[in-house]
Write a protein that holds these residues in place. Structure first.
Motif, PDB file in Angstrom:
ATOM      1  N   UNK A 167      55.920  13.680 -11.117  1.00 44.94           N
ATOM      2  CA  UNK A 167      55.448  14.089  -9.564  1.00 44.94           C
ATOM      3  C   UNK A 167      54.857  12.895  -8.397  1.00 44.94           C
ATOM      4  N   UNK A 168      53.026  12.923  -9.781  1.00 40.69           N
ATOM      5  CA  UNK A 168      52.082  12.371  -9.171  1.00 40.69           C
ATOM      6  C   UNK A 168      52.390  11.148  -8.751  1.00 40.69           C
ATOM      7  N   UNK A 169      53.175  10.522  -9.958  1.00 37.86           N
ATOM      8  CA  UNK A 169      53.073   9.380  -9.353  1.00 37.86           C
ATOM      9  C   UNK A 169      54.101   8.883  -9.082  1.00 37.86           C
ATOM     10  N   UNK A 170      54.672   9.087  -8.419  1.00 35.85           N
ATOM     11  CA  UNK A 170      56.114   8.491  -7.295  1.00 35.85           C
ATOM     12  C   UNK A 170      55.568   9.042  -6.317  1.00 35.85           C
ATOM     13  N   UNK A 171      53.931   9.932  -6.074  1.00 35.72           N
ATOM     14  CA  UNK A 171      53.308  10.394  -4.818  1.00 35.72           C
ATOM     15  C   UNK A 171      52.109   9.663  -5.235  1.00 35.72           C
ATOM     16  N   UNK A 172      51.772   9.136  -5.698  1.00 38.71           N
ATOM     17  CA  UNK A 172      50.855   8.053  -5.142  1.00 38.71           C
ATOM     18  C   UNK A 172      51.569   6.495  -4.927  1.00 38.71           C
ATOM     19  N   UNK A 173      52.603   6.465  -4.748  1.00 39.10           N
ATOM     20  CA  UNK A 173      53.126   5.354  -4.933  1.00 39.10           C
ATOM     21  C   UNK A 173      54.241   5.004  -3.802  1.00 39.10           C
ATOM     22  N   UNK A 174      54.483   6.633  -2.838  1.00 39.58           N
ATOM     23  CA  UNK A 174      54.394   6.439  -1.576  1.00 39.58           C
ATOM     24  C   UNK A 174      54.072   7.422  -1.157  1.00 39.58           C
ATOM     25  N   UNK A 175      52.625   7.583  -0.856  1.00 35.97           N
ATOM     26  CA  UNK A 175      51.671   7.551  -0.402  1.00 35.97           C
ATOM     27  C   UNK A 175      51.308   9.332  -0.228  1.00 35.97           C
TER      28      UNK A 175
END
Length: 205
Positions: free
Chosen positions: A85-93
């Protein structure tokens, strides 16, 4: 204003015409439930709407950001639930608070330190749904989002979809089980099978 519409859509996969002359129009808060037998083109339509598959004919009018989840869960086996989820959060701001909210809303908090390879199919599905939450898109394209989920998890997804629509979002969803989607339009892909356009014209006459 958020909007998703399709006009005269026709889909060709290989040499096979899957559906033709399909259309709908959704404004913010709207929902579309896709039905029809296996092979009628529900997943193909989702991919066309997501921009992953070019239509053979017709057009898609999308005003807003869109997020798509398909049948398969893209869970990295060595990443923990939190790391994914951290990875996806960083990807989408998105930020840490968005990740915390997704963990809570999908009952994943206790699983946060668990690697993807150790998750059950239902847990992997919930993690994939968490990507929708951290992505923050206005239009959700959900192809069989309830696969592998138990009754309690399905209820959670129903609540998330209802909240998304109440906030002005749009949902397009396919499922083979009962799913609460009040006020949704229904699109039976079987009605848009090759040759059915002629049949519909005859029925209208």
């Amino acid at each position: 204003m958020t909007r998703l519409a399709a006009s005269h859509l026709t889909c060709l996969r290989g040499a096979r015409l899957v559906f033709e002359d399909l259309g709908f129009d959704l404004a913010g808060g709207g929902a579309l439930l896709l039905t029809g037998p296996n092979g009628s083109g529900k997943s193909s339509l989702m991919r066309v709407l997501a921009g992953l598959l070019e239509p053979f004919d017709g057009s898609v009018d999308l005003d807003g950001t869109a997020a798509y989840i398909g049948h398969h869960d893209p869970v990295k086996p060595t990443l923990t639930v939190r790391e994914s989820l951290d990875f996806w959060a960083a990807l989408y701001g998105a930020d840490a608070s968005d990740v915390d909210a997704a963990l809570d809303q999908l009952a994943l908090t206790d699983l946060a330190p668990i690697q993807g390879r150790l998750l059950s199919s239902g847990q992997r599905r919930r993690l994939t749904l968490g990507r929708l939450l951290v992505q923050g898109a206005e239009i959700w394209l959900m192809d069989e989002p309830t696969v592998g989920l138990d009754t309690a998890a399905v209820k959670r997804v129903e609540s998330l979809v209802a909240a998304h629509r109440a906030a002005g979002g749009i949902v397009v969803l396919s499922t083979h089980i009962e799913f609460a989607l009040p006020g949704a339009q229904t699109l039976d892909l079987g009605d848009f099978a090759p040759g059915r356009a002629v049949d519909r014209a005859g029925e209208a006459a």
